[in-house]
Design an enzyme around this catalytic site. Structure first.
Site, PDB file in Angstrom:
ATOM      1  N   GLY A  96      12.403  49.097  96.333  1.00 27.20           N
ATOM      2  CA  GLY A  96      11.938  47.742  96.000  1.00 27.20           C
ATOM      3  C   GLY A  96      13.050  46.710  96.041  1.00 27.20           C
ATOM      4  O   GLY A  96      12.921  45.644  96.645  1.00 27.20           O
ATOM      5  N   ARG A  97      14.177  47.037  95.408  1.00 25.77           N
ATOM      6  CA  ARG A  97      15.248  46.036  95.314  1.00 25.77           C
ATOM      7  C   ARG A  97      16.005  45.852  96.627  1.00 25.77           C
ATOM      8  O   ARG A  97      16.925  45.035  96.696  1.00 25.77           O
ATOM      9  CB  ARG A  97      16.192  46.389  94.155  1.00 25.77           C
ATOM     10  CG  ARG A  97      16.723  47.811  94.167  1.00 25.77           C
ATOM     11  CD  ARG A  97      17.350  48.156  92.806  1.00 25.77           C
ATOM     12  NE  ARG A  97      17.822  49.540  92.733  1.00 25.77           N
ATOM     13  CZ  ARG A  97      17.063  50.562  92.358  1.00 25.77           C
ATOM     14  NH1 ARG A  97      15.799  50.370  92.051  1.00 25.77           N
ATOM     15  NH2 ARG A  97      17.569  51.792  92.286  1.00 25.77           N
TER      16      ARG A  97
ATOM     17  N   LYS B 180       4.869  48.241  96.209  1.00 29.52           N
ATOM     18  CA  LYS B 180       5.086  49.453  96.994  1.00 29.52           C
ATOM     19  C   LYS B 180       4.086  50.541  96.581  1.00 29.52           C
ATOM     20  O   LYS B 180       3.469  51.189  97.401  1.00 29.52           O
ATOM     21  CB  LYS B 180       6.526  49.922  96.794  1.00 29.52           C
ATOM     22  CG  LYS B 180       6.884  51.107  97.650  1.00 29.52           C
ATOM     23  CD  LYS B 180       8.344  51.445  97.522  1.00 29.52           C
ATOM     24  CE  LYS B 180       8.581  52.759  98.247  1.00 29.52           C
ATOM     25  NZ  LYS B 180       9.900  53.311  98.001  1.00 29.52           N
TER      26      LYS B 180
ATOM     27  N   HIS C 204      28.658  23.897  80.628  1.00 29.45           N
ATOM     28  CA  HIS C 204      28.373  23.147  79.400  1.00 29.45           C
ATOM     29  C   HIS C 204      27.671  24.025  78.381  1.00 29.45           C
ATOM     30  O   HIS C 204      27.045  23.533  77.453  1.00 29.45           O
ATOM     31  CB  HIS C 204      27.550  21.903  79.744  1.00 29.45           C
ATOM     32  CG  HIS C 204      28.277  21.058  80.748  1.00 29.45           C
ATOM     33  ND1 HIS C 204      29.283  20.188  80.386  1.00 29.45           N
ATOM     34  CD2 HIS C 204      28.203  21.013  82.104  1.00 29.45           C
ATOM     35  CE1 HIS C 204      29.780  19.619  81.478  1.00 29.45           C
ATOM     36  NE2 HIS C 204      29.145  20.102  82.532  1.00 29.45           N
TER      37      HIS C 204
ATOM     38  N   LYS D 256       6.706  52.251  80.613  1.00 33.75           N
ATOM     39  CA  LYS D 256       5.412  52.095  81.298  1.00 33.75           C
ATOM     40  C   LYS D 256       4.385  53.039  80.701  1.00 33.75           C
ATOM     41  O   LYS D 256       3.250  52.659  80.433  1.00 33.75           O
ATOM     42  CB  LYS D 256       5.555  52.449  82.785  1.00 33.75           C
ATOM     43  CG  LYS D 256       6.240  51.429  83.636  1.00 33.75           C
ATOM     44  CD  LYS D 256       6.137  51.863  85.102  1.00 33.75           C
ATOM     45  CE  LYS D 256       7.146  51.144  85.967  1.00 33.75           C
ATOM     46  NZ  LYS D 256       7.211  51.642  87.329  1.00 33.75           N
TER      47      LYS D 256
ATOM     48  N   GLU E  64      19.661  48.113  87.936  1.00 33.98           N
ATOM     49  CA  GLU E  64      18.647  49.150  88.165  1.00 33.98           C
ATOM     50  C   GLU E  64      19.231  50.252  89.057  1.00 33.98           C
ATOM     51  O   GLU E  64      18.846  51.410  88.967  1.00 33.98           O
ATOM     52  CB  GLU E  64      17.372  48.560  88.801  1.00 33.98           C
ATOM     53  CG  GLU E  64      16.153  49.466  88.616  1.00 33.98           C
ATOM     54  CD  GLU E  64      14.844  48.866  89.121  1.00 33.98           C
ATOM     55  OE1 GLU E  64      14.789  48.423  90.284  1.00 33.98           O
ATOM     56  OE2 GLU E  64      13.852  48.872  88.361  1.00 33.98           O
TER      57      GLU E  64
ATOM     58  N   GLU F  91       1.412  45.247  85.948  1.00 33.98           N
ATOM     59  CA  GLU F  91       1.494  43.781  85.897  1.00 33.98           C
ATOM     60  C   GLU F  91       0.937  43.161  87.184  1.00 33.98           C
ATOM     61  O   GLU F  91       0.182  42.184  87.163  1.00 33.98           O
ATOM     62  CB  GLU F  91       2.948  43.328  85.702  1.00 33.98           C
ATOM     63  CG  GLU F  91       3.563  43.751  84.380  1.00 33.98           C
ATOM     64  CD  GLU F  91       4.312  45.075  84.473  1.00 33.98           C
ATOM     65  OE1 GLU F  91       3.808  46.011  85.145  1.00 33.98           O
ATOM     66  OE2 GLU F  91       5.394  45.181  83.864  1.00 33.98           O
TER      67      GLU F  91
END
Ligand code: F6P
Length: 498
Positions: free
Chosen positions: A258-259, A199, A375, A485, A344, A205
């Site tokens: 974003g999410r 965005k 398990h 950041k 978030e 990254e």
């Protein structure tokens, strides 16, 4: 809209009193006293079934939770959400993801961008998008992180194999070079397209991955080749994308968080994987859940019920974590997706007015697909010292071996019952006893297709929104990710060895 603390609502102390009164009532006793609860606490909306009968609540609790929602002004908040009002107050933006799936009622720029996204996906699927040397694209590598990664990654894993007429799709999100290397294994540079999703177009990254991708292409192609045919950008930052050099830029808008963005052009790789009709069906499933959330009466409204159940477990039963247990391999990434969506959004310690809150907010969300988790960590779920409410996500039908599906379904039901009812057999030693009284929800889909995935993800989006309203949080900012950041940027700016 109401921005007071929830603890000031008349229903809050009533709920505390109900929690105290019900503390000793075991789920076994709840069923013995009220055998009809199994049928009464089943709800259905937009094709999703929700069973709350294994929660530690009853009609009085549900009624008090509904009063809390209305005291919090949920209706006014919901109207503001759907009207695209600027409810993200710290960034002065709307959170208008519902507009992305509003079909004919969507804003014209949304419809135009969806058309473009589908056209590009169709070209890629038809082998008609050519790289710099005239070769068709055979590998799409989606570069993005957080909300620019998790939604398309989850949906491709859930639905990708339903329609394989697509270039191969890989994802890289970590700045660890191993991640990109893995996404590029076996790829031919002249047949590879990078979809750079950011965005801001400044997330380190993602930008590092995009630059490394460019170097990988440049090393393999004649010097001076124009590489832009190998990049598509999806971003709000059109200028930076143009400077980077891309063939196409599909826009995002400030009001797409974003999410909450899988419904936008962020889903381009997904549209390639499942085709235009699959992608549009996903959107229309989400829109059906929007309609349900907007119009169904509160007492039968799935996002509201799911949210209020979570509030009950977190704030009144004191549960600090929440497990997401999809009994579907194709939903294996759902816990990771919901970690971002829930934590978030609502992992906050000050309210909309900047006051420190005096109540718990988002629980730690975690989980893994069943049956594998049985398990490993289910031991703690059954006999540990903490009570972990769980969501069992169950898919009724699907392709593949019917007998295996029957076994899978039986395990989901058995786990939920073992958690709820436990085992109290005096002939057995203490370490074999199961205390039970551990609550869970069951969310059931008929099958795992694009429509139902859209419905399921929109259900959780609205759950998170309702909880944010109850907790008086701005669910749409994420300032907590910023400090790390800037510290990383400072560390990187130091001379080597300093
Ligand atoms: O750092 C967190 C975050 O801002 C998320 O909210 C977001 O989804 C992700 O990073 C990616 O951001 P962008 O799309 O701007 O690269």
């Amino acid at each position: 809209v109401n921005t007071t603390p929830p603890t000031g609502c008349a229903s809050w102390p009533q709920l505390e009193a109900l929690a105290r009164a019900g503390a000793k009532i075991h789920l076994r006793d709840r069923f013995a006293m009220d055998p009809a609860r199994g049928g009464r606490l089943q709800f259905e909306g937009a094709g999703v079934r929700l069973d709350l009968s294994l929660q530690r609540l009853d009609d009085a609790v549900l009624a008090a939770l509904q009063r809390l929602a209305s005291e919090r002004g949920l209706e006014a908040w919901r109207e503001a959400l759907f009207a695209g009002e600027r409810i993200n107050s710290t960034e002065n933006r709307a959170a208008w993801h519902t507009a992305l799936r509003a079909g004919e009622r969507a804003p014209s720029e949304v419809r135009a961008t969806l058309e473009r996204t589908c056209r590009i996906a169709a070209r890629l699927r038809a082998g008609a998008w050519l790289g710099a040397s005239g070769q068709p694209i055979e590998r799409i590598v989606h570069l993005g992180t957080g909300g620019s990664d998790l939604g398309p990654r989850l949906a491709c894993q859930a639905l990708g194999q339903l329609n394989s007429n697509s270039p191969a799709i890989r994802f890289a999100s970590n700045v660890d070079p191993d991640d990109l290397d893995r996404a590029l294994a076996g790829a031919m540079p002249d047949r590879t397209l990078f979809v750079v999703v950011s965005k801001t177009f400044s997330t380190q990254e993602t930008m590092a991955n995009a630059s490394a991708a460019r170097r990988w292409l440049a090393n393999a192609m004649p010097a001076g080749t124009d590489l832009s045919a190998h990049f598509i950008a999806i971003t709000e930052n059109l200028a930076s994308a143009a400077r980077f050099g891309v063939a196409e830029t599909l826009p995002l808008w400030p009001w797409v968080g974003g999410r909450f963005s899988v419904w936008s052009a962020v889903g381009l790789a997904l549209a390639c994987a499942i085709g235009e009709s699959g992608f549009r069906t996903l959107l229309s499933g989400a829109h059906e859940m929007d309609d349900h959330f907007l119009h169904a009466e509160s007492e039968r409204n799935l996002p509201i019920l799911l949210a209020l159940t979570g509030i009950w477990n977190t704030n009144f039963l004191g549960c600090a974590t929440h497990a997401v247990l999809p009994y579907a391999t194709r939903l294996g990434l759902l816990p990771a997706y919901l970690q971002q969506l829930e934590m978030e959004s609502n992992g906050k310690r000050v309210d909309r007015e900047g006051r420190e809150v005096e109540y718990a907010t988002a629980p730690v969300v975690w989980g893994a697909e069943g049956t594998a988790g049985q398990h490993s960590f289910h031991q703690l779920l059954h006999q540990g010292t903490q009570i972990v409410p769980a969501d069992f996500i169950v898919v009724r039908d699907g392709p593949g071996d019917a007998e295996m599906r029957r076994i899978l379904g039986a395990h989901a039901t058995a786990q939920a019952r073992a958690l709820a009812f436990g085992l109290d057999d005096p002939s057995l030693p203490a370490w074999r006893q199961h205390p039970g009284n551990r609550p869970s929800c069951r969310l059931e889909l008929d099958m795992l297709d694009a429509r139902n995935l859209g419905r399921l993800l929109a259900l959780y989006e609205h759950k998170v929104f309702v909880q944010g309203v109850i907790w008086n949080l701005n669910s749409f900012d994420q300032w907590g990710v910023e400090l790390g950041k800037s510290l990383a940027a400072g560390i990187l700016a130091r001379p080597p060895g300093a």
